[in-house]
Design a protein around this motif. Sequence first.
Motif, mmCIF file in Angstrom:
data_model
loop_
_atom_site.group_PDB
_atom_site.id
_atom_site.type_symbol
_atom_site.label_atom_id
_atom_site.label_comp_id
_atom_site.label_asym_id
_atom_site.label_seq_id
_atom_site.Cartn_x
_atom_site.Cartn_y
_atom_site.Cartn_z
ATOM 1 N N ASP A 265 0.994 -1.090 0.078
ATOM 2 C CA ASP A 265 0.011 -0.067 -0.100
ATOM 3 C C ASP A 265 0.819 1.198 -0.013
ATOM 4 O O ASP A 265 0.270 2.343 -0.311
ATOM 5 N N GLY A 267 3.556 1.609 -1.688
ATOM 6 C CA GLY A 267 4.379 1.708 -3.031
ATOM 7 C C GLY A 267 5.549 1.023 -2.930
ATOM 8 O O GLY A 267 6.158 0.819 -4.001
ATOM 9 N N LYS A 287 0.536 1.943 -7.695
ATOM 10 C CA LYS A 287 1.357 2.022 -6.626
ATOM 11 C C LYS A 287 2.949 2.027 -6.934
ATOM 12 O O LYS A 287 3.956 2.452 -6.259
#
Length: 345
Positions: A265, A267, A287
Motif C-alpha cells: 500500500d 508503494g 503504486k
Amino acid sequence: MRVDAFDFDLPNERIALRPARPRDAARMLVVDGDRIVDAGVGDLPAWLHPGDCLVFNDTRVIPAQLEGRRGDAKIGATLHKRIDLRRWQAFVRNAKRLRVGETVDFGSEVSALAEERLPDGSFILAFAGDEPVEVLLERAGTMPLPPYIAGKRATDEEDRSDYQTMFAAKDGAVAAPTAALHFTPGLLAALAAMGIATETLTLHVGAGTFLPVKADDTEDHVMHAEWGRIEADTAARLNAVRAAGGRIIAVGTTSLRLLESAAQDDGTIAAFVDDTAIFITPGYRFKAIDGLMTNFHLPRSTLFMLVSALMGLETMQAAYAHAIANDYRFYSYGDASLLLPVRAV
C-alpha cells in the motif's frame, strides 16, 4: 465500466505482420501527460532521466502450438499454463471431437492424454513419456503467434527468433512480452551510458492474454491467471530507485501487472512468487510504477483498459486516433508507445 467504452475502429492494414528491422527502428508514440509526440524507439534515452530504471520480463516463449489427430479428427492445442512437470492446461481447437480419456497424437513421437475438461472449455493434457515437455515442444510445436497474425499468414522459422526478446531466459510463456521486442544491445548500451538502470522479473504470459472480453461490463470479466516471480534482491533495488527519486518504468504490461501485484500500500515492492490475475481498469491507483513502454493494443481488450487506467481514457483515445491517422503499426510486431503520466507531488 461498460466494455464498449474501450472500443475503437482499427483499419486492418494497421496490424503488423512482421517486426521492424532492426528492432529498435520501430516508431514510438510518446504520451507525456496529455501531450502526444511522435518519436522512435531509438529516442527512448532522451525521454528518461539518470536514475530511472526499466523493468523487463525475462520469460521465454516456448513453441506451445501443437497440431495433431485423435483418430480421424484434427485437433489443435495451445498450451497456456503449466500444471506440473507433465501436465499443461491448453485451449483446444475442434474440442467437440475430443473427450476426456482420449489421446491426441501430435506427431514426432509426442502424444498427450486429455485428462480433464475444465469449466472454461480448456483441457488438462498429460504428456506421455519421460522427456521434459519443453523438449517435446521443441520437436513437435510451433511458435504460438497471436491470432491476429496467425490468421493472416503461416508461422515460419523467422518467428522462432522474431517472437523472442533479447531478455528471454526462463521457459514458460506462450506469448511474448512484446514491448521488449524493440530492444537491442546498442539501445541498452545507450541507456546505460545515460545512467538508466535495468532489472528483470519473470511472468509467464499465457494464451489467455488474447481472449476477448465477452462481458458487457468490466466488473463481470474474469481475468486469466499467470505465474510470476520477483526476487527479493530485485525488489530491494527497485525500492532503492524510488527512494533516490528515480522512476520505475515497466517495459510491457506483463512487467507492470507483476510489479503492481507485488506492490504494498505504501508503494514499496515485495518479493513475489505466485499466480496473479490482477485486472487493471480506470479508477485503479498505481503504486509501483511511474511509466510504461508498451505496444498498441486491441480494441475492447484488458490491455487497452490498463493503459486507459494509467493515462486516462480520453487521453488514450486521442493517442490511438493519432497513431491510426499517422500509420503506426499495431499489436505484437508493431510500434511502441511510451506512457508517462503526470507524477503526483
